[in-house]
Write an enzyme that holds these catalytic residues in place. Structure first.
Site, mmCIF file in Angstrom:
data_model
loop_
_atom_site.group_PDB
_atom_site.id
_atom_site.type_symbol
_atom_site.label_atom_id
_atom_site.label_comp_id
_atom_site.label_asym_id
_atom_site.label_seq_id
_atom_site.Cartn_x
_atom_site.Cartn_y
_atom_site.Cartn_z
ATOM 1 N N HIS A 51 -3.515 46.985 4.857
ATOM 2 C CA HIS A 51 -3.457 46.286 6.155
ATOM 3 C C HIS A 51 -3.987 47.219 7.241
ATOM 4 O O HIS A 51 -3.634 48.398 7.277
ATOM 5 C CB HIS A 51 -2.024 45.844 6.491
ATOM 6 C CG HIS A 51 -2.008 44.852 7.620
ATOM 7 N ND1 HIS A 51 -2.182 45.240 8.926
ATOM 8 C CD2 HIS A 51 -1.903 43.508 7.634
ATOM 9 C CE1 HIS A 51 -2.165 44.162 9.701
ATOM 10 N NE2 HIS A 51 -1.990 43.096 8.943
ATOM 11 N N PHE A 238 14.490 43.373 0.667
ATOM 12 C CA PHE A 238 14.950 43.749 2.011
ATOM 13 C C PHE A 238 15.328 42.470 2.772
ATOM 14 O O PHE A 238 14.452 41.640 3.048
ATOM 15 C CB PHE A 238 13.843 44.516 2.737
ATOM 16 C CG PHE A 238 13.142 45.486 1.829
ATOM 17 C CD1 PHE A 238 11.775 45.389 1.586
ATOM 18 C CD2 PHE A 238 13.857 46.461 1.139
ATOM 19 C CE1 PHE A 238 11.131 46.253 0.707
ATOM 20 C CE2 PHE A 238 13.220 47.337 0.259
ATOM 21 C CZ PHE A 238 11.856 47.233 0.055
ATOM 22 N N ASP A 240 15.609 40.184 5.245
ATOM 23 C CA ASP A 240 15.100 39.916 6.605
ATOM 24 C C ASP A 240 15.215 38.428 6.886
ATOM 25 O O ASP A 240 16.019 37.730 6.273
ATOM 26 C CB ASP A 240 13.641 40.380 6.679
ATOM 27 C CG ASP A 240 12.717 39.460 5.872
ATOM 28 O OD1 ASP A 240 11.639 39.120 6.354
ATOM 29 O OD2 ASP A 240 13.125 39.064 4.764
ATOM 30 N N ASP A 307 9.346 41.850 -3.181
ATOM 31 C CA ASP A 307 9.598 41.628 -1.749
ATOM 32 C C ASP A 307 8.298 41.660 -0.945
ATOM 33 O O ASP A 307 7.988 40.732 -0.178
ATOM 34 C CB ASP A 307 10.560 42.699 -1.220
ATOM 35 C CG ASP A 307 10.769 42.568 0.270
ATOM 36 O OD1 ASP A 307 9.864 42.956 1.036
ATOM 37 O OD2 ASP A 307 11.796 42.019 0.672
HETATM 38 N N1 LIG Z 1 11.665 41.754 3.421
HETATM 39 C C1 LIG Z 1 10.691 42.253 4.199
HETATM 40 N N2 LIG Z 1 10.831 42.169 5.537
HETATM 41 C C2 LIG Z 1 9.826 42.677 6.291
HETATM 42 C C3 LIG Z 1 8.673 43.286 5.762
HETATM 43 C C4 LIG Z 1 7.887 43.691 6.878
HETATM 44 C C5 LIG Z 1 6.564 44.405 6.900
HETATM 45 N N3 LIG Z 1 5.959 44.464 5.632
HETATM 46 C C6 LIG Z 1 4.541 44.751 5.555
HETATM 47 C C7 LIG Z 1 4.302 46.167 5.326
HETATM 48 C C8 LIG Z 1 4.035 46.384 4.026
HETATM 49 C C9 LIG Z 1 4.169 45.143 3.255
HETATM 50 O O1 LIG Z 1 3.190 45.025 2.252
HETATM 51 C C10 LIG Z 1 3.979 44.112 4.309
HETATM 52 O O2 LIG Z 1 2.590 43.888 4.500
HETATM 53 C C11 LIG Z 1 8.569 43.280 8.026
HETATM 54 N N4 LIG Z 1 9.719 42.693 7.641
HETATM 55 C C12 LIG Z 1 10.702 41.958 8.430
HETATM 56 O O3 LIG Z 1 10.135 40.656 8.643
HETATM 57 C C13 LIG Z 1 10.593 40.160 9.902
HETATM 58 C C14 LIG Z 1 9.368 39.995 10.788
HETATM 59 O O4 LIG Z 1 8.721 38.817 10.413
HETATM 60 P P1 LIG Z 1 7.657 38.180 11.455
HETATM 61 O O5 LIG Z 1 8.438 37.943 12.783
HETATM 62 O O6 LIG Z 1 7.207 36.908 10.785
HETATM 63 O O7 LIG Z 1 6.547 39.201 11.612
HETATM 64 C C15 LIG Z 1 11.545 41.203 10.471
HETATM 65 O O8 LIG Z 1 12.864 40.940 10.024
HETATM 66 C C16 LIG Z 1 11.034 42.484 9.797
HETATM 67 O O9 LIG Z 1 12.046 43.474 9.706
HETATM 68 C C17 LIG Z 1 8.547 43.351 4.340
HETATM 69 O O10 LIG Z 1 7.555 43.838 3.744
HETATM 70 N N5 LIG Z 1 9.592 42.826 3.619
#
Ligand SMILES: Nc1nc2c(c(CN[C@H]3C=C[C@H](O)[C@@H]3O)cn2[C@@H]2O[C@H](COP(=O)(O)O)[C@@H](O)[C@H]2O)c(=O)[nH]1
Length: 334
Positions: A51, A238, A240, A307
């Site tokens: 990314h 995780f 979220d 995840d």
């Molecule tokens: N379970 C889980 N939660 C994650 C991520 C990530 C960032 N991941 C990127 C980095 C490397 C990975 O390959 C992904 O490309 C952010 N979050 C959560 O999402 C929410 C934001 O959502 P929205 O408002 O729609 O952008 C917020 O609670 C944030 O804490 C993840 O990977 N897993």
């Protein structure tokens, strides 16, 4: 009494939940689809660095970047609809970033302007105005929970300076290549990562930001050097507000009618409430079940990759998934 492990917490919640259910049939179908999709796309931890906002090369600066981002990786949803142009956004490299990516854009924008936002010696002592400038908006709305973000940064900076010689790398070193040990070090030293709650009289742990901090380091360093964790498979999904939406979409998780109705009407879900614990614990357990299902098919993966895969899927398909509600809990935990 210390909380149950994250895995035990999720199983306890899933077995006692009233409004959220892990669907066995849905898990089987989901495992089939994910197994095929991961194989076809050759999905691996290398996706992490692809990314444009994520650092692509492991270094001490990259570890410092990941620490700051995951200390602040929470609560990007806004009261406005996701398509509303006034919702908080940050313009960077020609794109108006929203959600989680707006945070990465803030950090990269600050670094590019010479602000040492990833240096604990700086962010532990920076003024409110200096820190607020880092998160300034390029739209009408300010970033959610700005005051909490400033407090979290200052607290984390002071702890790094006092306990870990001013660098999270010292914390990683003390964990001796164990993901479990590093999560334990993080939650015992940094209060803002201590994501544990009471559910039906038991203390349950989700440790969402502590676990994703370890996972992001593992992925970015391609499991080498500081990113080598011999027990990375001990981490869970995780918890979220985005991955539950993906789990509902693929049928692995189901909401009761009352909960679905309330989520669709954006009824706030209170932090620490039974409903919040059931959505978060149910999601973790659903991913555990998918991982076991894949294992039985001879496909070895782990909860971290599942995840990341599901989160990336939810973001890529956000338009087609918009009829599936997310839960709106204002919280620093995720
Ligand atoms: N379970 C889980 N939660 C994650 C991520 C990530 C960032 N991941 C990127 C980095 C490397 C990975 O390959 C992904 O490309 C952010 N979050 C959560 O999402 C929410 C934001 O959502 P929205 O408002 O729609 O952008 C917020 O609670 C944030 O804490 C993840 O990977 N897993």
């Amino acid at each position: 009494m210390s909380p149950l492990s994250v895995r035990e917490s999720a199983a306890f919640i899933a077995n006692n939940a009233k409004e959220v259910r892990v669907s066995e049939a849905g898990v089987c179908k989901a495992a089939d689809w994910i197994g095929r999709a991961m194989k076809e796309s050759n999905y691996s931890r290398k996706e992490w660095g692809k990314h444009q906002l994520n650092p692509s090369a492991p270094s001490e600066e990259t570890i410092a970047w990941i620490f700051v981002v995951d200390a602040l990786n929470f609560s990007f949803w806004t009261e406005r609809p996701e398509s509303d142009p006034s919702r908080y956004g940050v313009r960077w490299e020609g794109v108006l970033w929203t959600g989680y990516w707006s945070l990465c854009a803030c950090i990269n924008r600050a670094l590019a302007s010479g602000t040492p936002i990833t240096d604990p010696a700086w962010f532990a002592r920076a003024s409110d105005n200096e820190l607020a400038l880092v998160f300034r908006s390029d739209t009408a709305d300010a970033i959610p929970l700005l005051e909490e973000r400033i407090k979290v940064l200052r607290e984390c900076g002071q702890i790094l300076l006092k306990e870990f010689q001013g660098s999270f790398i010292e914390c990683i070193r003390q964990a001796g290549h164990s993901a479990t040990a590093l999560v334990r070090l993080i939650v015992s030293n940094f209060p803002c990562f201590r994501d544990a709650h009471l559910y039906q009289g038991r203390e349950v742990a989700f440790y969402k930001r502590a676990q994703i901090l370890v996972a992001d380091i593992w992925a970015c360093c391609d499991a080498q050097g500081l990113g080598q964790f011999d027990d990375i498979d001990s981490l869970t999904m995780f918890a979220d507000y985005r991955v539950p939406q993906a789990l509902i979409a693929i049928g692995a998780l189901e909401y009761g009618d009352g909960l679905w109705q309330d989520l669709s009407e954006r009824v706030p879900i209170l932090p620490g409430s039974e409903r919040e614990c059931e959505i978060r614990g149910g999601s973790i357990h659903a991913v555990e079940c998918i991982r076991q299902e894949l294992q039985e098919k001879g496909i070895h993966t782990n909860a971290v990759l599942l995840d990341f895969f599901l989160w990336d899927y939810a973001k890529r398909e956000s338009e087609s998934l918009k009829s599936i509600p997310i839960h709106h809990t204002r919280s620093i935990w995720y």
